[in-house]
Design a protein around this motif. Structure first.
Motif, PDB file in Angstrom:
ATOM      1  N   LYS A 146       0.974  -1.111  -0.169  1.00  0.00           N
ATOM      2  CA  LYS A 146       0.098  -0.081  -0.097  1.00  0.00           C
ATOM      3  C   LYS A 146       1.039   1.255  -0.112  1.00  0.00           C
ATOM      4  O   LYS A 146       0.502   2.157  -0.670  1.00  0.00           O
ATOM      5  CB  LYS A 146      -0.923   0.032   1.118  1.00  0.00           C
ATOM      6  CG  LYS A 146      -2.045  -1.251   0.956  1.00  0.00           C
ATOM      7  CD  LYS A 146      -3.015  -1.260   2.266  1.00  0.00           C
ATOM      8  CE  LYS A 146      -3.815  -2.076   2.423  1.00  0.00           C
ATOM      9  NZ  LYS A 146      -4.766  -2.892   2.074  1.00  0.00           N
ATOM     10  N   VAL A 176      -1.025  -0.438 -10.091  1.00  0.00           N
ATOM     11  CA  VAL A 176      -1.777   0.336  -9.012  1.00  0.00           C
ATOM     12  C   VAL A 176      -2.939   0.851  -9.609  1.00  0.00           C
ATOM     13  O   VAL A 176      -4.209   0.701  -8.917  1.00  0.00           O
ATOM     14  CB  VAL A 176      -1.012   1.354  -8.534  1.00  0.00           C
ATOM     15  CG1 VAL A 176      -1.623   2.378  -7.553  1.00  0.00           C
ATOM     16  CG2 VAL A 176       0.243   0.857  -7.803  1.00  0.00           C
ATOM     17  N   ASN A 225      -5.514   1.467  -4.749  1.00  0.00           N
ATOM     18  CA  ASN A 225      -4.263   2.105  -4.260  1.00  0.00           C
ATOM     19  C   ASN A 225      -3.298   1.156  -3.674  1.00  0.00           C
ATOM     20  O   ASN A 225      -2.544   1.369  -2.947  1.00  0.00           O
ATOM     21  CB  ASN A 225      -4.824   2.970  -3.133  1.00  0.00           C
ATOM     22  CG  ASN A 225      -5.582   4.104  -3.682  1.00  0.00           C
ATOM     23  OD1 ASN A 225      -5.388   4.708  -4.854  1.00  0.00           O
ATOM     24  ND2 ASN A 225      -6.401   4.653  -3.036  1.00  0.00           N
TER      25      ASN A 225
END
Length: 78
Positions: free
Chosen positions: A7, A48, A53
């Motif tokens: 992340k 992504v 995200n």
């Protein structure tokens, strides 16, 4: 080693940049791309845009043991 659900993408690439040896992204076809290269980082970023995200999965090989430990620590601790 496969890393999943990355992340903090900028932080991950900073950790890669701090590695002493080679760090490579292994593609689905088995090619090894230098993950310190901005071009390769852009390829990883393409995932992504298709998966929200985070980078859902990335197969990474580091030439130095301490580099792999550094990356593992980053992924585990954030």
């Amino acid at each position: 080693m496969k890393f999943r659900h990355i992340k903090d993408i900028d932080g991950f690439f900073e950790a890669v940049g701090s590695c002493k040896g080679r760090v490579e992204l292994v593609t689905d076809e088995g090619d090894r791309l230098n993950l310190k290269s901005k071009l390769t980082q852009y390829l990883a970023m393409a995932k992504v845009f298709t998966h929200g995200n985070e980078i859902p999965e990335m197969d990474v090989v580091a030439s130095e043991k301490e580099d792999m430990e550094r990356l593992l620590e980053f992924v585990m601790m954030g």
